[in-house]
Design a protein around this motif. Structure first.
Motif, PDB file in Angstrom:
ATOM      1  N   LEU A  66      40.186  44.810  29.976  1.00 24.39           N
ATOM      2  CA  LEU A  66      41.152  43.789  29.554  1.00 24.39           C
ATOM      3  C   LEU A  66      42.387  43.762  30.456  1.00 24.39           C
ATOM      4  O   LEU A  66      42.991  42.699  30.642  1.00 24.39           O
ATOM      5  N   VAL A  67      42.756  44.887  31.034  1.00 23.92           N
ATOM      6  CA  VAL A  67      43.843  44.902  32.016  1.00 23.92           C
ATOM      7  C   VAL A  67      43.430  44.082  33.245  1.00 23.92           C
ATOM      8  O   VAL A  67      44.222  43.294  33.772  1.00 23.92           O
ATOM      9  N   LEU A  68      42.196  44.254  33.684  1.00 21.08           N
ATOM     10  CA  LEU A  68      41.696  43.453  34.808  1.00 21.08           C
ATOM     11  C   LEU A  68      41.729  41.965  34.473  1.00 21.08           C
ATOM     12  O   LEU A  68      42.101  41.136  35.309  1.00 21.08           O
ATOM     13  N   VAL A  69      41.359  41.637  33.247  1.00 20.15           N
ATOM     14  CA  VAL A  69      41.420  40.240  32.790  1.00 20.15           C
ATOM     15  C   VAL A  69      42.866  39.751  32.848  1.00 20.15           C
ATOM     16  O   VAL A  69      43.151  38.671  33.396  1.00 20.15           O
ATOM     17  N   ALA A  70      43.790  40.535  32.302  1.00 18.85           N
ATOM     18  CA  ALA A  70      45.208  40.146  32.266  1.00 18.85           C
ATOM     19  C   ALA A  70      45.784  39.987  33.670  1.00 18.85           C
ATOM     20  O   ALA A  70      46.640  39.123  33.901  1.00 18.85           O
ATOM     21  N   LEU A  71      45.284  40.792  34.604  1.00 22.00           N
ATOM     22  CA  LEU A  71      45.757  40.695  35.991  1.00 22.00           C
ATOM     23  C   LEU A  71      45.239  39.445  36.698  1.00 22.00           C
ATOM     24  O   LEU A  71      45.650  39.158  37.816  1.00 22.00           O
ATOM     25  N   GLY A  72      44.352  38.740  36.040  1.00 16.36           N
ATOM     26  CA  GLY A  72      43.882  37.474  36.602  1.00 16.36           C
ATOM     27  C   GLY A  72      42.480  37.492  37.168  1.00 16.36           C
ATOM     28  O   GLY A  72      42.011  36.473  37.689  1.00 16.36           O
ATOM     29  N   PHE A  73      41.803  38.623  37.093  1.00 17.53           N
ATOM     30  CA  PHE A  73      40.428  38.651  37.576  1.00 17.53           C
ATOM     31  C   PHE A  73      39.576  37.744  36.685  1.00 17.53           C
ATOM     32  O   PHE A  73      39.609  37.879  35.458  1.00 17.53           O
ATOM     33  N   PRO A  74      38.813  36.830  37.276  1.00 24.67           N
ATOM     34  CA  PRO A  74      38.026  35.873  36.478  1.00 24.67           C
ATOM     35  C   PRO A  74      36.714  36.494  35.989  1.00 24.67           C
ATOM     36  O   PRO A  74      35.629  36.091  36.382  1.00 24.67           O
ATOM     37  N   ILE A  75      36.823  37.488  35.128  1.00 30.34           N
ATOM     38  CA  ILE A  75      35.650  38.271  34.740  1.00 30.34           C
ATOM     39  C   ILE A  75      35.198  38.053  33.299  1.00 30.34           C
ATOM     40  O   ILE A  75      34.244  38.683  32.851  1.00 30.34           O
ATOM     41  N   LEU A  76      35.859  37.154  32.599  1.00 24.76           N
ATOM     42  CA  LEU A  76      35.352  36.783  31.279  1.00 24.76           C
ATOM     43  C   LEU A  76      34.275  35.723  31.457  1.00 24.76           C
ATOM     44  O   LEU A  76      34.218  35.047  32.487  1.00 24.76           O
ATOM     45  N   SER A  77      33.435  35.582  30.467  1.00 23.77           N
ATOM     46  CA  SER A  77      32.383  34.560  30.537  1.00 23.77           C
ATOM     47  C   SER A  77      32.981  33.216  30.902  1.00 23.77           C
ATOM     48  O   SER A  77      34.025  32.831  30.380  1.00 23.77           O
ATOM     49  N   GLY A  78      32.321  32.539  31.816  1.00 24.16           N
ATOM     50  CA  GLY A  78      32.809  31.250  32.271  1.00 24.16           C
ATOM     51  C   GLY A  78      33.819  31.369  33.395  1.00 24.16           C
ATOM     52  O   GLY A  78      34.368  30.379  33.854  1.00 24.16           O
ATOM     53  N   GLY A  79      34.110  32.605  33.836  1.00 23.88           N
ATOM     54  CA  GLY A  79      35.017  32.803  34.955  1.00 23.88           C
ATOM     55  C   GLY A  79      36.487  32.712  34.615  1.00 23.88           C
ATOM     56  O   GLY A  79      37.313  32.452  35.482  1.00 23.88           O
ATOM     57  N   SER A  80      36.829  32.967  33.369  1.00 22.26           N
ATOM     58  CA  SER A  80      38.254  32.900  33.019  1.00 22.26           C
ATOM     59  C   SER A  80      38.881  34.283  33.099  1.00 22.26           C
ATOM     60  O   SER A  80      38.211  35.307  33.057  1.00 22.26           O
ATOM     61  N   GLY A  81      40.186  34.274  33.233  1.00 24.21           N
ATOM     62  CA  GLY A  81      40.966  35.492  33.313  1.00 24.21           C
ATOM     63  C   GLY A  81      42.436  35.120  33.353  1.00 24.21           C
ATOM     64  O   GLY A  81      42.784  33.944  33.419  1.00 24.21           O
ATOM     65  N   GLY A  82      43.286  36.098  33.330  1.00 25.19           N
ATOM     66  CA  GLY A  82      44.721  35.858  33.341  1.00 25.19           C
ATOM     67  C   GLY A  82      45.317  36.079  31.968  1.00 25.19           C
ATOM     68  O   GLY A  82      44.617  36.122  30.959  1.00 25.19           O
ATOM     69  N   VAL A  83      46.619  36.198  31.935  1.00 26.11           N
ATOM     70  CA  VAL A  83      47.333  36.476  30.693  1.00 26.11           C
ATOM     71  C   VAL A  83      47.141  35.351  29.674  1.00 26.11           C
ATOM     72  O   VAL A  83      47.143  35.592  28.465  1.00 26.11           O
ATOM     73  N   ALA A  84      46.931  34.142  30.149  1.00 27.11           N
ATOM     74  CA  ALA A  84      46.814  32.983  29.252  1.00 27.11           C
ATOM     75  C   ALA A  84      45.672  33.121  28.246  1.00 27.11           C
ATOM     76  O   ALA A  84      45.764  32.591  27.137  1.00 27.11           O
ATOM     77  N   VAL A  85      44.613  33.845  28.599  1.00 31.87           N
ATOM     78  CA  VAL A  85      43.501  33.980  27.651  1.00 31.87           C
ATOM     79  C   VAL A  85      43.917  34.747  26.399  1.00 31.87           C
ATOM     80  O   VAL A  85      43.296  34.613  25.351  1.00 31.87           O
ATOM     81  N   PHE A  86      45.004  35.545  26.529  1.00 29.27           N
ATOM     82  CA  PHE A  86      45.497  36.291  25.374  1.00 29.27           C
ATOM     83  C   PHE A  86      46.408  35.447  24.485  1.00 29.27           C
ATOM     84  O   PHE A  86      46.932  35.930  23.488  1.00 29.27           O
ATOM     85  N   ALA A  87      46.581  34.201  24.875  1.00 36.90           N
ATOM     86  CA  ALA A  87      47.344  33.257  24.053  1.00 36.90           C
ATOM     87  C   ALA A  87      46.454  32.085  23.666  1.00 36.90           C
ATOM     88  O   ALA A  87      46.934  31.058  23.212  1.00 36.90           O
ATOM     89  N   GLY A  88      45.145  32.252  23.829  1.00 39.80           N
ATOM     90  CA  GLY A  88      44.199  31.182  23.534  1.00 39.80           C
ATOM     91  C   GLY A  88      43.383  31.466  22.289  1.00 39.80           C
ATOM     92  O   GLY A  88      43.614  32.447  21.567  1.00 39.80           O
ATOM     93  N   VAL A  89      42.400  30.631  22.065  1.00 34.50           N
ATOM     94  CA  VAL A  89      41.596  30.704  20.841  1.00 34.50           C
ATOM     95  C   VAL A  89      40.712  31.946  20.764  1.00 34.50           C
ATOM     96  O   VAL A  89      40.248  32.305  19.687  1.00 34.50           O
ATOM     97  N   THR A  90      40.495  32.621  21.898  1.00 33.18           N
ATOM     98  CA  THR A  90      39.630  33.801  21.876  1.00 33.18           C
ATOM     99  C   THR A  90      40.405  35.114  21.732  1.00 33.18           C
ATOM    100  O   THR A  90      39.814  36.190  21.777  1.00 33.18           O
ATOM    101  N   VAL A  91      41.719  35.052  21.545  1.00 32.16           N
ATOM    102  CA  VAL A  91      42.531  36.264  21.488  1.00 32.16           C
ATOM    103  C   VAL A  91      42.060  37.243  20.415  1.00 32.16           C
ATOM    104  O   VAL A  91      42.033  38.458  20.634  1.00 32.16           O
TER     105      VAL A  91
END
Length: 180
Positions: free
Chosen positions: A61-86
């Motif tokens: 999750l730190v890698l995700v927060a740092l912006g690595f696009p490693i979530l399904s669909g190629g998403s990443g970044g701090v914004a995903v922790f403020a979205g519907v999947t938080v």
């Protein structure tokens, strides 16, 4: 930390990332797709135990927060922790912890259904409830509606938990995992 432990954590993060390459399946009724990465979360907890499994998910999750696009669909970044999947993302940490805390109970029984419940309750039920809470908070959807709409994930997540039990039964008998 032992080299074996670092290797196991790195391999598990790699597996979770690889599972993210499988395209998410949009369901249409929810803004949250069906993904396969939660299978890796369950595996991390049961194979690595509570402490190492939790560390694995936190590092991922730190890698995700740092912006690595490693979530399904190629998403990443701090914004995903403020979205519907938080709710789902945050629950992954606790899911791995809860599964890992029950690793000894998993190993102590050969009863498949008991092993399945050790994985399914925190890996599916808990994650879907926490995901529903996050979905409700982020979209304004009534909690009951969010909980009911998350029922669509239960069959697929149940199959993933079933697969995790089969894999864990095999891998936990290997000396590599016994020495972690």
């Amino acid at each position: 930390m032992k080299t074996r432990t670092i290797t196991a954590i790195a391999m598990m993060i790699a597996i979770i990332i690889i599972l993210g390459f499988i395209p998410p399946i949009p369901l249409g009724i929810l803004p949250v797709p069906l993904v396969f990465q939660n299978l890796g979360i369950m595996l991390a907890g049961i194979l690595l135990g509570a402490r190492k499994g939790t560390l694995t998910i936190l590092l991922f999750l730190v890698l995700v927060a740092l912006g690595f696009p490693i979530l399904s669909g190629g998403s990443g970044g701090v914004a995903v922790f403020a979205g519907v999947t938080v709710g789902y993302l945050v629950s992954w940490v606790f899911s791995a912890t809860l599964i890992g805390l029950n690793q000894k109970a998993f190993l102590a029984t050969t009863h498949f259904f008991k092993q399945f419940l050790i994985i399914w309750l925190p890996g599916v039920l808990f994650v879907d409830i926490m995901g529903s809470i996050g979905l409700s908070l982020m979209t304004g959807m009534p909690l009951l509606q969010a909980l009911l709409s998350n029922l669509v994930f239960i069959p697929g997540d149940t199959i993933k938990a079933f697969v995790v039990v089969i894999i864990a039964r095999r891998l936990l008998s290997l000396s590599f995992f016994k020495q972690l």
